[in-house]
Design a protein around this motif. Structure first.
Motif, PDB file in Angstrom:
ATOM      1  N   SER A 333      45.843  13.108 119.680  1.00  0.00           N
ATOM      2  CA  SER A 333      47.445  12.588 120.257  1.00  0.00           C
ATOM      3  C   SER A 333      47.218  11.109 120.022  1.00  0.00           C
ATOM      4  N   ARG A 334      45.908  10.708 119.910  1.00  0.00           N
ATOM      5  CA  ARG A 334      45.953   9.522 119.624  1.00  0.00           C
ATOM      6  C   ARG A 334      46.683   8.864 120.574  1.00  0.00           C
ATOM      7  N   ASN A 403      38.238   0.622 117.611  1.00  0.00           N
ATOM      8  CA  ASN A 403      38.683  -0.173 116.200  1.00  0.00           C
ATOM      9  C   ASN A 403      38.723   0.206 115.471  1.00  0.00           C
ATOM     10  N   GLY A 404      39.511   1.257 115.350  1.00  0.00           N
ATOM     11  CA  GLY A 404      40.419   1.735 114.718  1.00  0.00           C
ATOM     12  C   GLY A 404      39.949   2.619 113.380  1.00  0.00           C
ATOM     13  N   ARG A 407      38.417   7.800 111.367  1.00  0.00           N
ATOM     14  CA  ARG A 407      37.719   8.954 110.517  1.00  0.00           C
ATOM     15  C   ARG A 407      36.262   8.760 110.770  1.00  0.00           C
TER      16      ARG A 407
ATOM     17  N   GLY B  93      35.414  -4.900 114.122  1.00  0.00           N
ATOM     18  CA  GLY B  93      36.105  -3.963 113.486  1.00  0.00           C
ATOM     19  C   GLY B  93      37.757  -4.092 114.355  1.00  0.00           C
ATOM     20  N   LYS B  94      38.062  -4.656 115.097  1.00  0.00           N
ATOM     21  CA  LYS B  94      39.194  -4.942 116.014  1.00  0.00           C
ATOM     22  C   LYS B  94      40.617  -5.883 115.387  1.00  0.00           C
ATOM     23  N   ARG B  96      42.899  -6.007 113.591  1.00  0.00           N
ATOM     24  CA  ARG B  96      43.182  -4.802 112.825  1.00  0.00           C
ATOM     25  C   ARG B  96      45.086  -5.439 113.474  1.00  0.00           C
ATOM     26  N   ALA B 118      42.265  10.935 107.444  1.00  0.00           N
ATOM     27  CA  ALA B 118      43.084  11.381 108.859  1.00  0.00           C
ATOM     28  C   ALA B 118      44.564  10.451 109.158  1.00  0.00           C
ATOM     29  N   ALA B 119      43.853   9.519 108.400  1.00  0.00           N
ATOM     30  CA  ALA B 119      45.720   8.126 108.714  1.00  0.00           C
ATOM     31  C   ALA B 119      46.148   8.710 108.918  1.00  0.00           C
ATOM     32  N   PRO B 120      47.996   8.762 109.337  1.00  0.00           N
ATOM     33  CA  PRO B 120      49.076   9.570 109.067  1.00  0.00           C
ATOM     34  C   PRO B 120      49.394   8.259 107.907  1.00  0.00           C
ATOM     35  N   VAL B 142      44.732  -1.154 109.869  1.00  0.00           N
ATOM     36  CA  VAL B 142      46.172  -1.409 110.771  1.00  0.00           C
ATOM     37  C   VAL B 142      45.408   0.272 111.445  1.00  0.00           C
ATOM     38  N   GLN B 143      44.995  -0.084 113.453  1.00  0.00           N
ATOM     39  CA  GLN B 143      44.326   0.663 113.686  1.00  0.00           C
ATOM     40  C   GLN B 143      46.637   1.359 114.235  1.00  0.00           C
ATOM     41  N   LYS B 145      48.487   4.233 116.439  1.00  0.00           N
ATOM     42  CA  LYS B 145      48.773   4.523 117.454  1.00  0.00           C
ATOM     43  C   LYS B 145      49.641   5.843 117.606  1.00  0.00           C
ATOM     44  N   ALA B 146      49.662   6.705 118.074  1.00  0.00           N
ATOM     45  CA  ALA B 146      50.094   7.656 118.203  1.00  0.00           C
ATOM     46  C   ALA B 146      51.260   7.205 119.535  1.00  0.00           C
ATOM     47  N   ARG B 160      50.178  -2.489 124.337  1.00  0.00           N
ATOM     48  CA  ARG B 160      49.525  -1.796 124.112  1.00  0.00           C
ATOM     49  C   ARG B 160      49.177  -1.597 122.626  1.00  0.00           C
TER      50      ARG B 160
END
Lengths: 483, 349
Positions: A333-334, A403-404, A407, B93-94, B96, B118-120, B142-143, B145-146, B160
């Motif tokens: 669901s991310r 952290n994004g 994968r 890593g944050k 983004r 797996a990225a959209p 980019v992070q 979020k769905a 968020r």
């Protein structure tokens, strides 16, 4: 068992006025001699009710000592035989209930838990397969198929066992209807997934919703119903046989009183017949007390060390399955679903994961406390180790996702070595071992309890017959002195 | 009740005090009335039906008329402010851009189950990467979020996400809660039905049908508005709401609803996944998609608007290229119907 009762009871009123009392009284238990005397009675006069006539005869008989003796003898014989009969009946009932615990309600309760687990298992595997993408991995597909198969088989068993009890068949019927619906949705999801269409994911969400909102609650209902039946069978098997004990004490008291009466009138200390009857009655009473005590202890043991552990382990296993499904759905669901915890928005699935892990932790601690031997403790300890590692790896996967790096997070959850999948599998395997062990323990203890009552039914019958014969012989001996 | 208590209090104070109070209140009303009046106008003035009368829009925007919501944005600028700084100051890593996207809208933002990554991917995602490249210098920073349809506004308000790029229509009601960029796409509501259905569009043929919409979507708001106005075909049952417009396709395929109402751009995505469904009739509204951000993130809005200007102008790897790649197969080679109008920046602060 009941024939001597009739034979023993009939002679007193039936033969009292006749001139030849002693012979039928003695042979009462063995031959149906009172029967001929009965057809002889009707011709003389137009009868009033049999009861009124009987009462009159009793009254007439109670005036003379032989008459009183006959009455006493008949009453004693009836008491002893009734005691034997009630003992046999109540023991048979408890024995059957113990048998039910062992062979029917416990397996059914375990079976219902297995249905729940299989369904949750299939759903977890389906979400894993989805996460793995179009090229489904073999293990996830196999896990899904196995879960569906096991649930279908479990439902057939539950349906066969629930018989005509509508409250138990209802959730089974519902699940039987929902399972193919669920499977249809998952199959569509898989097909669309393979074609690369996102509507596959929508089908999977719909299937998951059906599972969470309709199927798992129905399975839980079934599980609770089977558990209630198990508890009822336990209660039946462990109930004190008060009727038999009361009758036994009454019979002993009456026998004692009869012997005391004889002593007062004749100053004879021992009447062999009556002593035999007393001994036989006492033996049955002791046997009953000891057998029932042992059976209660055995069954109690099987409950404390078997059922209680099994319930805790079942719950823990279900918690671990739910936690796993939630871990997967967090990634599926991310962050689509959020919930508010202490005023802070949190990922709904991750929050549910935490809750289920907490339940798993509590369940395992409780299971370790309940486990009473090394063989029972070992798998639980192993599961606790895996669970701790699972939490660690899960935290690492969450950090990657936060952290994004989706994968990496995905690899840490459904990947091969080092993924949380390993820990979940470990927990599940350990819990399966622990469940098998506790089931064995339950069976041994419950079987011991059941066996404690074996022989008592036949024994009570034989000893009661012996006691009744003793009474009749003993009283008959006294009667013969009046001729 | 409060008025009652006030009156009782007044009696206690006597006539002089009461008169003074009445005078003060009259003065206050005289001062506030024009402002209130403007606020009321503002709520009712949806020219093309994009405003929802009685919706949760707060009258805080009193003083600004909500006409043409797609023009209510700030002029482009590359000056950094606190919002952009906040994104840049993230470490490791944050570092983004946190973006709310969809992973279920075919060709807009979706996860390709067979894609290695797996990225959209999709039209919205291309734009997200362009913005990330502009702000952080890395199109992959980019992070994703769905976010379900009805969570878009809340996700921004809760902080968020930095922004939502998720086929989000610019409406007056939403302008009360979030700020929008200039429009980047033009679409309108359309009806999707099985090919064999007698429904011909958003008209009388829809009477008595069960209609599916995503909860919190413009489609749902439009149906509600038309029911209030009495222009909805009789007997239309749109009680079925789902978290995502794609879930409507599932319900349609399972026969649980007879029709889907959603943006034409998304309906095309649904039709592309199932050759047995058709889009019937023309679009019955005109809407524009925009990038939604926090209401107070002025510098971020200006920055995104600057990115959009460059994006539309970039013929090699900009708007048109992304359209050709994702949307041309379902919406047609000619992008003129989907291209946004020349942006206007009517918001001043």
């Amino acid at each position: 068992m009941t024939r001597p009762t009739a034979g023993g009871a009939a002679p007193a009123p039936g033969t009292a006025p006749s001139a030849l009392p002693s012979v039928p009284a003695q042979s009462g238990p063995r031959t149906p001699s009172p029967a001929p005397s009965r057809p002889a009675a009707p011709p003389p006069a137009p009868r009033r009710t049999a009861f009124a006539e009987g009462v009159d005869r009793l009254r007439a008989a109670a005036v003379t000592e032989p008459g009183r003796l006959r009455l006493v003898g008949a009453l004693l014989a009836v008491l002893v035989v009734a005691f034997g009969a009630v003992t046999a009946w109540q023991t048979a009932e408890r024995s059957a209930a113990a048998e039910d615990v062992l062979t029917r309600s416990q397996p059914l309760s375990s079976g219902a838990a297995a249905v729940y687990r299989s369904l949750a298992d299939a759903n977890t595997a389906a979400s894993s397969a989805f996460l793995a993408g179009g090229e489904e991995n073999e293990a996830a597909r196999e896990g899904y198929e196995k879960g569906v198969r096991a649930a279908a088989e479990g439902l057939v068993a539950a349906a066969a066992a629930s018989g005509s009890d509508p409250s138990a068949t209802e959730p089974v019927t519902r699940l039987n209807r929902l399972l193919p619906e669920y499977k249809g949705l998952v199959e569509r999801a898989r097909t669309y997934n393979r074609q690369g269409y996102p509507v596959g994911g929508a089908y999977l969400r719909y299937a998951d919703e059906k599972m969470q909102k309709e199927m798992l609650p129905a399975a839980e209902e079934l599980y609770e119903k089977e558990n209630r039946r198990l508890d009822a069978d336990y209660a039946d098997a462990r109930a004190h046989p008060w009727a038999a004990i009361g009758l036994g004490l009454l019979a002993l008291g009456a026998l004692g009183w009869a012997q005391h009466r004889e002593y007062r009138r004749t100053h004879r200390v021992l009447n062999r017949g009556l002593v035999t009857a007393t001994a036989a009655t006492a033996a049955v009473l002791l046997w009953l007390a000891a057998g029932q005590g042992l059976a209660r202890a055995g069954l109690g043991d099987s409950y404390d060390h078997g059922i209680r552990s099994l319930n805790v382990l079942h719950d823990a296993r279900i918690a671990s399955l739910k936690a796993r499904a939630n871990e997967n759905l967090t990634l599926v669901s991310r962050g689509a679903e959020t919930t508010t915890v202490d005023g802070e928005p949190r990922d709904a699935y991750d929050h549910a994961f935490e809750q289920n892990m907490k339940a798993l932790g509590t369940g395992l601690a409780e299971a370790r406390r309940l486990a009473d031997d090394e063989a029972g403790k070992r798998p639980v300890t192993a599961a606790e180790g895996d669970m701790a590692e699972w939490r660690r790896r899960h935290a690492a996967a969450r950090a990657q996702d936060e952290n994004g790096d989706y994968r990496r997070a995905l690899d840490l959850v459904i990947g091969g070595k080092g993924a949380t999948a390993e820990c979940f599998d470990g927990v599940d395997a350990s819990l399966a071992t622990a469940l098998a062990h506790e089931t064995r323990q339950f069976r041994e203890a419950a079987d011991g309890g059941r066996k404690a009552l074996s022989g008592l039914v036949a024994g009570a019958g034989v000893l009661a017959a012996l006691g009744a014969t003793g009474v009749l012989l003993g009283i008959g001996r006294r009667l013969s002195e009046y001729r | 009740m409060r008025v009652g208590r006030l009156r009782t209090g007044l009696r206690g104070w006597g006539g002089v005090g009461a008169m003074a109070l009445v005078c003060a209140l009259a003065l206050l009303f005289a001062l506030l009335l024009p402002a209130l009046h403007r606020g009321a106008d503002d709520l009712g003035a949806g020219p093309d039906g994009t405003a929802r009368p009685g919706a949760q829009g707060s009258p805080a925007r009193a003083g600004q008329e909500c006409r043409d919501p797609e023009k209510q944005t700030l002029a482009p600028s590359g000056d950094d402010g606190p919002a952009v700084e906040r994104i840049r100051s993230r470490e490791g890593g944050k570092r983004r851009l946190v973006v709310g996207v969809d992973q279920n809208s075919y060709h807009w933002g979706y996860r390709d189950p067979n894609g290695g990554d797996a990225a959209p991917v999709g039209f919205d995602i291309d734009l997200v990467r362009r913005i990330a490249e502009d702000i952080l210098g890395d199109r992959d920073a980019v992070q994703f979020k769905a976010i379900p349809t009805d969570q878009r506004v809340r996700a921004i308000q809760d902080g968020r996400v930095d922004m939502v790029v998720r086929t989000m229509t610019i409406t007056c009601a939403r302008l009360a809660d979030v700020a929008f960029s200039a429009p980047y796409f033009r679409t309108g509501q359309q009806v999707l039905v099985p090919a064999s259905s007698p429904v011909t569009g958003y008209d009388a043929s829809l009477a008595g049908r069960r209609v599916c919409t995503a909860s919190g979507s413009t489609a749902h708001a439009t149906l509600e508005r038309d029911r209030e106005r009495g222009t909805l075909p009789p007997g239309v049952d749109f009680a079925t709401t789902v978290p995502n417009q794609l879930d409507c396709l599932v319900r349609l395929q399972l026969g649980e609803v007879d029709a889907v109402v959603t943006d034409g751009a998304l309906a095309a995505g649904q039709a592309a996944q199932d050759p047995t469904v058709r889009i019937k009739g023309d679009a019955f509204t005109t809407e524009f998609y925009g990038v939604a951000m926090r209401k107070d993130a002025d510098d971020l809005v200006r920055r995104v608007n600057r990115v959009l200007v460059a994006y539309r102008g970039d013929t090699a790897d900009g708007w048109q290229a992304s359209y050709d790649r994702w949307l041309a197969p379902t919406l047609g080679r000619d992008a003129s119907k989907s291209a946004p109008p020349d942006p206007q920046y009517l918001r001043t602060g």
